[in-house]
Design a protein around this motif. Structure first.
Motif, PDB file in Angstrom:
ATOM      1  N   HIS A  89      40.885  25.231  28.385  1.00  0.00           N
ATOM      2  CA  HIS A  89      40.039  25.592  29.533  1.00  0.00           C
ATOM      3  C   HIS A  89      39.340  24.372  30.150  1.00  0.00           C
ATOM      4  CE1 HIS A  89      36.777  25.371  26.578  1.00  0.00           C
ATOM      5  NE2 HIS A  89      35.936  25.349  27.584  1.00  0.00           N
ATOM      6  N   GLY A 123      42.431  35.254  35.238  1.00  0.00           N
ATOM      7  CA  GLY A 123      41.882  36.608  35.377  1.00  0.00           C
ATOM      8  C   GLY A 123      42.877  37.577  35.979  1.00  0.00           C
ATOM      9  N   ILE A 183      45.751  34.930  31.732  1.00  0.00           N
ATOM     10  CA  ILE A 183      44.419  35.256  31.191  1.00  0.00           C
ATOM     11  C   ILE A 183      43.374  34.329  31.818  1.00  0.00           C
ATOM     12  CG2 ILE A 183      42.975  35.217  29.095  1.00  0.00           C
ATOM     13  CD1 ILE A 183      45.549  36.057  27.517  1.00  0.00           C
ATOM     14  N   ASN A 232      39.967  37.864  29.798  1.00  0.00           N
ATOM     15  CA  ASN A 232      39.415  36.820  30.663  1.00  0.00           C
ATOM     16  C   ASN A 232      37.923  36.641  30.395  1.00  0.00           C
ATOM     17  OD1 ASN A 232      37.924  36.411  33.624  1.00  0.00           O
ATOM     18  ND2 ASN A 232      39.602  34.992  33.237  1.00  0.00           N
TER      19      ASN A 232
END
Length: 407
Positions: free
Chosen positions: A97, A146, A143, A154
């Motif tokens: 991320h 979203g 994921i 999410n």
């Protein structure tokens, strides 16, 4: 043939031992684009305030992955069906991320590239890795964006009570020594549940959530938005802006080839092709530090002085106010500096400037933190809590700052 043991264990000061769950995650961690995160500091310029805050995005990403494993175990125990493939998607999404962060984390978004957020660059890295790993990251990308049908997944990666925040509050509080940020991540995760595809917290966990929101507010004022690290970050943004300006005017500045590329070119999101992304992947904190060590000796008054400020930790003074800074005071300081140094108004603007910061611990408009009561009713945490200050925490607080040279 030599085989590698891919089920390694990391020793983490926060959670103890973190195991790598499978060989595919190991291969992602081994990838050069992920290893680069060892050279990106998690808290930007905060080490100038808290000497211990030298931990990296690499550290944080592994911590997030560890918490995601715990979250999946908890939810499965509570009869929430999560397939092996979905678990892999979640682990990869949280691991990557932050892979798009530039040097010193947030300062780059305002200077090296034109308003391109690290989330968008992370996504570009994930898409490039997906090609390299023959589509293995497709679900992780869904994921992350979203777009996957199960909404709670999410929320675990990017929500008001996600595992990113759960790790960074605990980790940053440990490395800065700001005890107010220390949250009980294990307790919060053990209270996770899913109702109607939304992530909820069981009623017993309400105090842990309250502590989490209060800790987030205090960490923002005491660490992330600490006035000294705010001043340092603003100086760093201006160093890169000035360097870019000088290069555009034909001045030759010593810098690594990757940094030179971004100084010589205006790069916005549409310019991020494969080559630009690979050049970005070669940028880290060391490029900026080594550039500043050279630039402190350059002929330009603005650039050399700004670089010395960071390297010698002799920063601008900064005042924080609840009301906007008066134009009269700002102009008085700016004009005084112009007269003292014999510089232009444009040059003085690098040393005397104002701005605003905002802190909102709980953003209801973005997404709720829902509490699952014993009766099965779902209530927003601000309403479920008997603590009046949670309502206050959902209101944004703005403070105004004025930076100027020490007299």
């Amino acid at each position: 043939m030599k085989t590698t043991n891919k089920l390694k264990i990391f020793n983490d000061p926060i959670y103890g031992f973190i195991t790598i769950p499978n060989t595919q995650i190991y291969d992602l961690i081994e990838h050069k684009n992920f290893q680069r995160l060892r050279r990106i500091s998690q808290m930007g310029m905060s080490y100038l305030v808290y000497p211990g805050a030298h931990h990296t995005r690499f550290h944080h990403a592994l911590g997030c992955m560890h918490l995601m494993k715990k979250a999946v175990e908890t939810l499965r125990f509570k009869q929430v069906a999560i397939s092996e493939e979905e678990e892999m998607g979640l682990l990869m999404a949280i691991l990557l991320h932050d892979v798009g962060h530039g040097p010193f984390s947030h300062a780059m978004e305002h200077s090296i590239v034109n308003g391109v957020s690290h989330e968008r660059i992370s996504l570009l890295f994930m898409e490039a890795l997906n090609e390299e790993f023959d589509g293995a990251l497709s679900l992780a990308i869904q994921i992350f964006k979203g777009q996957y049908s199960r909404k709670f997944m999410n929320q675990l990666v990017s929500g008001q009570l996600d595992l990113d925040r759960t790790d960074y509050l605990k980790r940053d509080s440990f490395y800065t020594g700001v005890a107010e940020g220390n949250i009980n991540s294990e307790r919060i995760i053990s209270m996770f549940n899913v109702v109607d595809d939304e992530l909820v917290i069981e009623e017993k966990g309400i105090y842990s959530v309250e502590k989490f929101l209060v800790a987030r507010r205090l960490m923002y004022w005491q660490a992330y938005l600490h006035k000294t690290s705010l001043a340092a970050e603003q100086i760093l943004i201006r160093i890169l802006k000035r360097a870019k300006e000088l290069v555009n005017n034909g001045v030759k500045l010593e810098a690594s080839s990757a940094l030179s590329f971004f100084l010589n070119n205006e790069v916005s999101f549409n310019d991020f092709n494969t080559d630009v992304l690979q050049t970005f992947a070669r940028l880290d904190d060391y490029d900026i530090i080594s550039a500043m060590k050279e630039w402190q000796f350059c002929d330009d008054f603005v650039l050399s002085n700004l670089c010395k400020m960071i390297l010698d930790r002799d920063l601008l003074k900064i005042k924080l106010k609840k009301k906007p800074i008066s134009e009269k005071k700002f102009l008085r300081l700016k004009n005084a500096y112009i007269a003292e140094k014999g510089i232009t108004e444009k040059e003085a603007a690098y040393f005397v400037f104002t701005g605003a910061i905002e802190n909102q611990a709980y953003n209801v408009e973005k997404q709720n933190i829902n509490i699952l009561s014993k009766s099965g009713k779902i209530i927003d945490v601000a309403k479920a809590s008997d603590q009046l200050n949670l309502k206050a925490l959902s209101k944004p607080v703005t403070k105004y700052y004025l930076c100027y040279p020490k007299s």
